[in-house]
Design an enzyme around this catalytic site. Structure first.
Site, PDB file in Angstrom:
ATOM      1  N   LYS A 285      -7.005  -0.721 -20.266  1.00  0.00           N
ATOM      2  CA  LYS A 285      -7.223  -0.619 -21.701  1.00  0.00           C
ATOM      3  C   LYS A 285      -5.938  -0.984 -22.463  1.00  0.00           C
ATOM      4  O   LYS A 285      -5.535  -2.121 -22.424  1.00  0.00           O
ATOM      5  CB  LYS A 285      -7.735   0.783 -22.029  1.00  0.00           C
TER       6      LYS A 285
ATOM      7  N   ASP B 122      -6.588  12.555 -19.109  1.00  0.00           N
ATOM      8  CA  ASP B 122      -6.838  11.126 -19.201  1.00  0.00           C
ATOM      9  C   ASP B 122      -6.359  10.718 -20.589  1.00  0.00           C
ATOM     10  O   ASP B 122      -6.989  11.028 -21.599  1.00  0.00           O
ATOM     11  CB  ASP B 122      -8.336  10.851 -19.015  1.00  0.00           C
TER      12      ASP B 122
ATOM     13  N   TYR C 281     -14.998  10.473 -19.956  1.00  0.00           N
ATOM     14  CA  TYR C 281     -15.313   9.094 -19.620  1.00  0.00           C
ATOM     15  C   TYR C 281     -16.444   9.094 -18.583  1.00  0.00           C
ATOM     16  O   TYR C 281     -16.419   9.891 -17.630  1.00  0.00           O
ATOM     17  CB  TYR C 281     -14.059   8.421 -19.054  1.00  0.00           C
TER      18      TYR C 281
ATOM     19  N   ARG D 126       0.821  -1.222   0.000  1.00  0.00           N
ATOM     20  CA  ARG D 126       0.000   0.000   0.000  1.00  0.00           C
ATOM     21  C   ARG D 126       0.853   1.270   0.000  1.00  0.00           C
ATOM     22  O   ARG D 126       0.342   2.369  -0.178  1.00  0.00           O
ATOM     23  CB  ARG D 126      -0.991  -0.001   1.164  1.00  0.00           C
TER      24      ARG D 126
HETATM   25  C1  LIG Z   1     -12.000   2.675 -18.693  1.00  0.00           C
HETATM   26  C2  LIG Z   1     -11.630   4.086 -18.588  1.00  0.00           C
HETATM   27  C3  LIG Z   1     -11.440   4.712 -17.342  1.00  0.00           C
HETATM   28  C4  LIG Z   1     -11.657   3.982 -16.035  1.00  0.00           C
HETATM   29  O1  LIG Z   1     -10.774   2.931 -15.881  1.00  0.00           O
HETATM   30  P1  LIG Z   1     -11.089   1.626 -14.988  1.00  0.00           P
HETATM   31  O2  LIG Z   1      -9.843   0.843 -15.149  1.00  0.00           O
HETATM   32  O3  LIG Z   1     -12.317   0.986 -15.543  1.00  0.00           O
HETATM   33  O4  LIG Z   1     -11.310   2.092 -13.586  1.00  0.00           O
HETATM   34  C5  LIG Z   1     -11.058   6.033 -17.336  1.00  0.00           C
HETATM   35  N1  LIG Z   1     -10.925   6.736 -18.480  1.00  0.00           N
HETATM   36  C6  LIG Z   1     -11.113   6.187 -19.678  1.00  0.00           C
HETATM   37  C7  LIG Z   1     -10.951   7.021 -20.897  1.00  0.00           C
HETATM   38  C8  LIG Z   1     -11.482   4.845 -19.788  1.00  0.00           C
HETATM   39  O5  LIG Z   1     -11.687   4.312 -20.991  1.00  0.00           O
END
Ligand SMILES: *Cc1c(COP(=O)(O)O)cnc(C)c1O
Length: 392
Positions: free
Chosen positions: A199, A174, A102, A48
């Site tokens: 992703k 992001d 998102y 952690r």
């Molecule tokens: C999937 C996604 C998230 C969130 O990610 P998790 O791993 O599902 O918590 C944030 N931003 C974008 C653009 C995403 O595609």
């Protein structure tokens, strides 16, 4: 002569790897310990605290991929998003966000921020003037996502970074949809880079993880909160993620190539009304995308011609599966109206330009001819059904 900079595939394969000193194995050993000796050591290791050997090693790789000084790996993309945001916001502060985000990030802001006394404004558009118009005296963070989900809009990285610096605000992005292979926002002056590693970094639809990269100073600030929030990732998954990232460069480049091919095919098809893909010259922000991306990514959206049933089409696909997530080696489609953006009101979706029949397409690494054949057979089915329904 300057120092030689490693290329993307070399970073993916090697940076940060742990040496197996004992057995000389080819890959990083996995250290699953949650307990480490604290006598005669200078680092107090604990999962952690984000400082186990595997966490530290993978963080180095992710920092190198994003041209950042430091990075951290989280248990999910949303753990990365929420921890990064909260590290720079407290009661009385304000944040400016881009309008298309998102779904999970939108929900975090919309459902949670009021109770922490954090103010927020969504820009009316994606121009730098739209962001500037919402900046207040107490604005601390400006938050963007480019390319965005699901319409693949492009936000100007350099313009937003310059605006943030002018006002002494932290800029965050992001960067999930682009992946570090296609876009490195730090090179344009953005401060904090966030990824859902679920992703493209994971890439095989079997890992849930997140990452943040920034300067040493900002990462220290994020760490101070992260250790209290507790959103770290298990070392086994860290190890799997390191393995996945080794092939990220070649995977994403293959997806870029397939996506250009598929977008062009769809764009020219008489059954397709519209394609949203920044790599197409017809995309309104194509020039901007070209100036800040190294590849246009594997994500696109499209609409069928009027009269063709989008949900029937998705069900008629055989090779391409309907699936919630994205960026895997396998191609998938989904309907944003029924999934990622289902919680938005029809008016809000209309405002964002998300039509009911919109199909989001995550292009995988299959042979493009096979993907095209699958789309052709599905279109044939919905076309014949459309003819039948006009006859009835
Ligand atoms: C999937 C996604 C998230 C969130 O990610 P998790 O791993 O599902 O918590 C944030 N931003 C974008 C653009 C995403 O595609």
């Amino acid at each position: 002569m300057g120092q030689h900079k490693k290329g993307i595939n070399t970073i993916c394969t090697h940076v940060g790897e742990l040496e197996d000193k004992e057995y000389k194995g080819a890959v990083s050993p996995l250290y699953m310990s949650t307990s480490y000796a604290f006598e005669d050591v200078d680092v107090k290791r604990y999962p952690r605290y984000f400082n186990t050997p595997n966490q530290v090693a993978l963080s180095k790789k992710i920092a190198a991929l994003e041209h950042a000084e430091a990075a951290m790996i989280f248990g999910s993309g949303m753990a990365a998003v929420s921890t990064a945001l909260m590290a720079f916001l407290q009661a009385g502060d304000h944040i400016v966000l881009q309008p298309t985000l998102y779904g999970g990030t939108y929900n975090l802001v919309n459902e949670e921020f009021d109770k922490y006394g954090i103010g927020y404004s969504f820009a009316d558009g994606l121009n730098v003037t739209d962001f500037e118009a919402k900046i207040q005296e107490n604005t601390k963070v400006i938050y963007i996502e480019t390319p965005s989900n699901p319409l693949l809009t492009i936000t100007d990285l350099e313009a937003v970074a310059t605006l943030a610096k002018k006002h002494g605000i932290v800029s965050m992005i992001d960067n999930t949809f682009a992946s570090p292979v296609n876009q490195n926002p730090i090179d344009f002056g953005i401060d904090v880079i966030i990824h859902s590693a679920t992703k493209y970094m994971g890439g095989h639809s079997d890992i849930l993880a997140g990452a943040v990269a920034s300067t040493e100073e900002y990462m220290e600030r994020i760490f101070q909160l992260a250790k209290n929030f507790g959103g770290s990732l298990s070392d086994y998954t860290v190890w799997l993620l390191e393995r996945s990232i080794k092939t990220m460069g070649i995977r994403v480049k293959a997806q870029n190539k397939n996506a250009i091919r598929l977008a062009t095919y769809l764009h020219e098809h008489s059954d397709i009304h519209k394609v949203y893909y920044p790599g197409l010259p017809s995309h309104p922000d194509h020039a901007l995308a070209k100036s800040q991306m190294k590849g246009f990514g594997g994500m696109m959206s499209f609409e069928l011609e009027v009269g063709l049933d989008a949900s029937r089409f998705q069900k008629a696909l055989k090779l391409i599966k309907s699936s919630m997530s994205l960026a895997g080696v396998e191609s998938t489609v989904l309907s944003p109206t029924q999934t990622s953006h289902a919680l938005l009101s029809p008016e809000e979706r209309e405002k964002q330009g998300i039509k009911d029949g919109l199909i989001r397409f995550s292009v995988g690494i299959e042979e493009p001819e096979d993907l095209i054949a699958d789309i052709e057979q599905a279109l044939k089915i919905v076309r014949s059904e459309a003819v039948l329904s006009t006859l009835n």
